[in-house]
Design a protein around this motif. Structure first.
Motif, mmCIF file in Angstrom:
data_model
loop_
_atom_site.group_PDB
_atom_site.id
_atom_site.type_symbol
_atom_site.label_atom_id
_atom_site.label_comp_id
_atom_site.label_asym_id
_atom_site.label_seq_id
_atom_site.Cartn_x
_atom_site.Cartn_y
_atom_site.Cartn_z
ATOM 1 N N GLY A 42 0.813 -1.210 0.000
ATOM 2 C CA GLY A 42 0.000 0.000 0.000
ATOM 3 C C GLY A 42 0.844 1.256 0.000
ATOM 4 O O GLY A 42 2.056 1.210 0.232
ATOM 5 N N ARG A 43 0.173 2.383 -0.281
ATOM 6 C CA ARG A 43 0.837 3.686 -0.284
ATOM 7 C C ARG A 43 -0.106 4.728 0.333
ATOM 8 O O ARG A 43 -0.626 5.591 -0.359
ATOM 9 N N PRO A 44 -0.334 4.679 1.640
ATOM 10 C CA PRO A 44 -1.208 5.664 2.276
ATOM 11 C C PRO A 44 -0.569 7.047 2.339
ATOM 12 O O PRO A 44 0.657 7.177 2.410
ATOM 13 N N VAL A 45 -1.394 8.065 2.302
ATOM 14 C CA VAL A 45 -0.929 9.445 2.470
ATOM 15 C C VAL A 45 -0.794 9.730 3.961
ATOM 16 O O VAL A 45 -1.726 9.482 4.734
ATOM 17 N N GLN A 54 3.337 7.186 1.231
ATOM 18 C CA GLN A 54 4.511 6.444 1.673
ATOM 19 C C GLN A 54 4.247 4.943 1.515
ATOM 20 O O GLN A 54 3.191 4.456 1.911
ATOM 21 N N PRO A 55 5.201 4.196 0.963
ATOM 22 C CA PRO A 55 4.953 2.777 0.673
ATOM 23 C C PRO A 55 5.197 1.845 1.858
ATOM 24 O O PRO A 55 6.081 2.079 2.674
ATOM 25 N N TRP A 56 4.404 0.794 1.929
ATOM 26 C CA TRP A 56 4.676 -0.312 2.846
ATOM 27 C C TRP A 56 4.474 -1.628 2.092
ATOM 28 O O TRP A 56 3.671 -1.705 1.163
ATOM 29 N N GLN A 77 7.909 13.978 11.942
ATOM 30 C CA GLN A 77 8.001 13.662 10.518
ATOM 31 C C GLN A 77 8.248 12.173 10.334
ATOM 32 O O GLN A 77 8.919 11.536 11.152
ATOM 33 N N VAL A 78 7.713 11.637 9.225
ATOM 34 C CA VAL A 78 7.875 10.227 8.886
ATOM 35 C C VAL A 78 8.244 10.114 7.413
ATOM 36 O O VAL A 78 7.623 10.767 6.570
ATOM 37 N N MET A 79 9.240 9.282 7.104
ATOM 38 C CA MET A 79 9.522 8.935 5.713
ATOM 39 C C MET A 79 9.838 7.452 5.629
ATOM 40 O O MET A 79 10.632 6.935 6.408
#
Length: 274
Positions: A42-45, A54-56, A77-79
């Motif tokens: 997934g790639r949730p905002v 951001q991908p998981w 912040q998260v990346m």
């Protein structure tokens, strides 16, 4: 994807260096999702990624950690997939060891201290209260794994992680390995975090911020039910309250889960995200 050299760090004996490379777009260094994966992705905002996707690729490891990081108040912040670390080790069995970590967070220094004292990640993240008047930022590199990850028993992987931890320490970054059962929430706490996460992108206004700030400031602490009612009550009030928590306007005490009686207090450390 074109890479930009961010920095070169010398560590251990002379001639042994590490190179951290980042994407020129400022986004993830690797695009994990191609559409051909045999497992959920997934790639949730994320609000804390500047409202960027951001991908998981791990449903039991990276996704629940991403939810926790987005909801945790000491995280600014998260990346995901933030950079590539190449370590050139003189005399080693491999000329270059490559490490691509899962997450890079900007967090408060007091949270890092609690984490390094041995607290599970979820507990350190949710019991942080932001008592200081200013947010003291620190970079925290996180490797998120499940309990049954085969790398847990791989000595070569363990050696690479130990070297990476040493490199990050040279530039003042903290490092943590988050392993499922110990470091991620469960039960009521997990459900509470997930409920906040689901509502994180709810639209809020300056009027909402002013309204709750005044309401909470007059008492110091209010209950979740009281603050939700001030914001309109029902699903709308609860959704706005969740969004204001993620944006670090206020903090909901989630250490035991999310209940009408859960304490809500203001955050005033300069780290509001609007």
């Amino acid at each position: 994807m074109k890479l930009v050299l961010e920095r070169e760090i010398e560590f251990r004996e002379a001639g042994t260096v590490a190179i951290i490379s980042v994407s020129e777009t400022g986004g993830p260094i690797r695009q994990l999702i191609t559409g051909r994966e045999p497992h959920p992705t997934g790639r949730p905002v994320l609000v804390k990624a500047g409202f960027r996707a951001q991908p998981w690729e791990s449903f039991r490891g990276e996704l629940p950690f991403m939810e926790l990081a987005e909801v945790a108040s000491p995280v600014l912040q998260v990346m995901a997939q933030p950079h590539r670390l190449d370590m050139k080790v003189v005399g080693g069995p491999q000329p270059v060891l490559r490490f691509e970590t899962d997450f890079l967070l900007t967090v408060d220094a007091n949270f890092v201290a609690d984490l390094q004292s041995g607290a599970p990640f979820w507990l350190a993240a949710l019991r942080w209260r932001g008592d200081s008047e200013s947010f003291e930022p620190r970079k925290l590199v996180v490797e998120a794994k499940t309990d049954d990850d085969p790398r847990n028993a791989d000595p070569e992987y363990g050696h690479k992680v130990a070297l990476a931890r040493e490199v990050y320490g040279k530039i003042g970054w903290a490092f943590a390995t988050v392993v499922g059962f110990r470091d991620l929430p469960s039960g009521e706490v997990s459900r509470g975090v997930h409920r906040i996460w689901l509502r994180a992108l709810t639209k809020v206004s300056a009027a909402d911020v002013a309204k709750v700030s005044d309401f909470i400031a007059r008492a110091g602490v209010r209950s979740y039910a009281e603050v939700a009612e001030i914001l309109g009550g029902g699903p709308v009030g609860r959704s706005k309250l969740a969004a204001l928590h993620v944006r670090r306007v206020l903090r909901i005490d989630l250490t035991k889960g999310l209940f009408p009686s859960s304490a809500v207090s203001l955050l005033d450390d300069g780290g509001v995200i609007l």
